[in-house]
Write an enzyme that holds these catalytic residues in place. Sequence first.
Site, PDB file in Angstrom:
ATOM      1  N   LEU A   1       0.856  -1.188   0.000  1.00  0.00           N
ATOM      2  CA  LEU A   1       0.000   0.000   0.000  1.00  0.00           C
ATOM      3  C   LEU A   1       0.890   1.234   0.000  1.00  0.00           C
ATOM      4  CD1 LEU A   1      -2.852  -0.995   2.479  1.00  0.00           C
ATOM      5  CD2 LEU A   1      -2.545  -1.592   0.081  1.00  0.00           C
ATOM      6  N   ASP A   2       1.086   1.786  -1.180  1.00  0.00           N
ATOM      7  CA  ASP A   2       2.016   2.894  -1.373  1.00  0.00           C
ATOM      8  C   ASP A   2       1.463   4.178  -0.745  1.00  0.00           C
ATOM      9  OD1 ASP A   2       4.340   4.194  -2.768  1.00  0.00           O
ATOM     10  OD2 ASP A   2       2.708   5.258  -3.785  1.00  0.00           O
ATOM     11  N   ALA A   3       2.308   4.851   0.048  1.00  0.00           N
ATOM     12  CA  ALA A   3       1.976   6.164   0.629  1.00  0.00           C
ATOM     13  C   ALA A   3       0.641   6.162   1.360  1.00  0.00           C
ATOM     14  CB  ALA A   3       1.980   7.234  -0.464  1.00  0.00           C
TER      15      ALA A   3
END
Length: 575
Positions: A232-234
């Site tokens: 889960l990016d950023a």
Amino acid sequence: MAEDLVAKLSGMLDIVYPAVDTTFLAKQLIETMRLAEDAESPPAHRNNWDEGDIILITYADSVTCKDEKPLVTLDRFLEEELRDSLTGVHILPFFPYSSDDGFSVIDYLAVNESHGTWEDIERIGAKYRLMSDLVINHCSARSRWFDNFKKRVEPGKSYFYEASPEDDLSEVVRPRTSPLLSAVQTEDGVRHVWCTFSEDQVDLNFANPQVLKEFVSIIRFYLDRGITIFRLDAVAFIWKEPGTPCIHLQPAHELIKAMRLLIEHANRDAIIVTETNVPIRENLTYFGNANEAHVIYNFSLPPLLVHTLISGNCRHLKTWLMSMPPAQMGTTYLNFISSHDGIGLRPADGLLSEEDKLRLINTMERFGGKVSYRRISEQADQPYEMNIALYDALKGTIEHGPDALQLQRFICAHAIMLGLEGIPAFNIPSFLGTENDYERVKHTGRFRSINRSQWDIEKLQSELSDPLSHHHKVFHELKRLIAIRKQQPAFHPNATQFTLHLGLEIFGFWRQSMGREQSIFCVHNISDKVQQVSLTSINLIETDHWRDLIADTSLDDLSGTLTLKPYQSVWLANS
């Protein structure tokens, strides 16, 4: 439909969407995920990993071959060179994109045609646990959704977070120096959209439940194509409230819980990894109560380990290790030293002094690195990360500069990482001993490109087959250490870990397998001088038979001392 699942999910969604019929929304999400009506919860506190797990981090086009799609070349390279070393492969964003080497996604459901096809992705996923980014905070300003935003039609009109320049945004935590708001001309006038990372990466509006539904649909699509690890990016930035820091807000945590619940019910072997490049105390909150991330990145490890090895002093690394809580069963850490971005400095806050950080930054610049900044106020920017290839980051010491011990220092860093609690992950440039790529920086104009090299497969194979090449030495020694690690139950990601106190030049820790049948003492000379370690100070049990797994030698005299060459590592095991 399983009422307990609906009830659990709606309970999380109540916190996020208090004005919405969350029971109805929960049922919609369960239907979108195509869960059976009698979907059973996976066993609680179950580990989906063991000591054999090793992950490679790579771009789809990190290895290339003329007249061949990069994903085909990557698959071939993995099969020929790393099949026995890896269990997982993280392919960084392989979707059509407009900037940031993939992290500005145009189409979440397509593979970049220049990289290959979904069939290529699925072929790799059939051999390894496949990890993919869910670029969840933002998408490209060239996406269909954003085109619709400008046209004022759905889907897209209400998909992006808008704010006013008059709002109180003084508390917002920034990871970049670019403007937070971007003025966009739309069919009904100028709108100001929120851009945490860049003008081309427009933040999505999760206050609209339809955006959550879109991402649940995307997750289902990825699961169908063999992706079982979701990065889960950023994700820390996905919920905004003007007047607050707009990071780590409770609705973001509840959304992670909801996605985990759905993913676990869809595939009990699938896991969530949260990417939160923040100070350690903030990072640890993403475990929740073992109900958020299955795995969190050990973001403090890279700056602390690099500092340790170039300073010859492990005080800060040891203090940090002693403070790290053991991960609960069903959760663990992802250990890495190098990433596609850089060596983050925020995760060193509270661990390194400002003076230590400045000396570290200055040394990395001496070794050819660059520094990226973030905005902390209208008047001030602050160093955010050091952009440098790990091989060059370890080319010398703070005091003396470059030396002849670069290779030994580099291998020592990875021996430490391989022994620590958690799952090891290797960025492909580090696995290959790749150096600073100044040509790529010049070509892209971005400092981060310094550690995003692309290898021509023929040149790479030539280097890996040359015994005199440092690429050969790095690659084969790392593979050898991995092969040893994979056989040791004491290196299970959740095995017991205690820090040893062996002075400032020796960094050591003890691991014990979950069944207590094996102990390993990991002892590392992190200095550029020969060190003596008293075996009695390690408290080895004299009745056991001890071997150094790395050198494959026996310790016959437990009353003596262990002589360690500069940057030598030993893994002392009793079975």
